[in-house]
Scaffold this motif. Structure first.
Motif, PDB file in Angstrom:
ATOM      1  N   TYR A  31      -2.988  15.480  -5.343  1.00  0.00           N
ATOM      2  CA  TYR A  31      -1.703  14.798  -5.257  1.00  0.00           C
ATOM      3  C   TYR A  31      -0.976  14.764  -6.602  1.00  0.00           C
ATOM      4  CZ  TYR A  31      -2.661  13.019  -0.581  1.00  0.00           C
ATOM      5  OH  TYR A  31      -2.889  12.909   0.764  1.00  0.00           O
ATOM      6  N   ASN A  96       2.737   5.913  -7.403  1.00  0.00           N
ATOM      7  CA  ASN A  96       3.009   6.708  -6.199  1.00  0.00           C
ATOM      8  C   ASN A  96       2.146   7.968  -6.197  1.00  0.00           C
ATOM      9  OD1 ASN A  96       4.886   9.264  -5.279  1.00  0.00           O
ATOM     10  ND2 ASN A  96       4.993   7.553  -3.860  1.00  0.00           N
ATOM     11  N   ARG A  98       1.785  11.618  -3.969  1.00  0.00           N
ATOM     12  CA  ARG A  98       2.557  12.388  -2.999  1.00  0.00           C
ATOM     13  C   ARG A  98       2.041  13.823  -2.926  1.00  0.00           C
ATOM     14  NH1 ARG A  98       8.271  11.655  -4.545  1.00  0.00           N
ATOM     15  NH2 ARG A  98       7.949   9.664  -3.527  1.00  0.00           N
ATOM     16  N   TYR A 102       1.963  13.579   2.683  1.00  0.00           N
ATOM     17  CA  TYR A 102       1.773  12.137   2.598  1.00  0.00           C
ATOM     18  C   TYR A 102       2.420  11.571   1.343  1.00  0.00           C
ATOM     19  CZ  TYR A 102      -1.733  13.134   6.142  1.00  0.00           C
ATOM     20  OH  TYR A 102      -2.368  13.562   7.271  1.00  0.00           O
ATOM     21  N   ASP A 103       2.724  10.272   1.432  1.00  0.00           N
ATOM     22  CA  ASP A 103       3.407   9.576   0.357  1.00  0.00           C
ATOM     23  C   ASP A 103       2.853   8.149   0.325  1.00  0.00           C
ATOM     24  OD1 ASP A 103       6.953   8.843  -0.301  1.00  0.00           O
ATOM     25  OD2 ASP A 103       5.195   8.865  -1.604  1.00  0.00           O
ATOM     26  N   TRP A 105       2.015   4.349  -1.786  1.00  0.00           N
ATOM     27  CA  TRP A 105       2.534   3.449  -2.818  1.00  0.00           C
ATOM     28  C   TRP A 105       1.548   2.329  -3.089  1.00  0.00           C
ATOM     29  CZ3 TRP A 105       6.999   4.270  -5.467  1.00  0.00           C
ATOM     30  CH2 TRP A 105       7.879   5.231  -4.952  1.00  0.00           C
TER      31      TRP A 105
END
Length: 115
Positions: A31, A96, A98, A102-103, A105
């Motif tokens: 990510y 974050n 990403r 997918y994302d 937090w």
């Protein structure tokens, strides 16, 4: 999936803080990781990002030369070293994660720069 920020607090102008974001529940190394910040009444804005494998990083103009983003894939953690802090850096800082699908937090950590 969890992103847990830590390291925020109260610091005097000109001081330093190091934020950490510990990740779990996903393959961290796959990510891109970023730090955002939000001031009450304003939109959340990107301040620093680092690609998967740490190949490159980018910074918003207000923090260039003062903040440094880094990652330790062995510890599933991303860091934000903040130096020469200013009162206008006061905000909630969010982590974050990403990728193409997918994302994620974190819940944020408060940074207050004040004398």
């Amino acid at each position: 999936v969890q992103l847990v920020e830590s390291g925020g607090g109260l610091v005097q102008p000109g001081g330093s803080l190091r934020l950490s974001c510990a990740a779990s529940g996903f393959t961290f190394s796959h990510y891109d990781m970023s730090w955002y910040r939000q001031i009450p009444g304003k939109e959340r804005g990107l301040i620093a990002g680092i690609t998967s494998a740490g190949g490159s990083s980018k910074y918003a103009d207000p923090v260039k030369g003062r903040f440094t983003i880094s990652r330790d894939d062995a510890k599933n953690t991303v860091y934000l070293q903040m130096n020469s802090l200013k009162p206008e850096d006061t905000a909630v800082y969010y982590c974050n994660a990403r990728n193409s699908y997918y994302d994620y937090w974190g819940r944020g950590t408060q940074v207050t720069v004040s004398s």
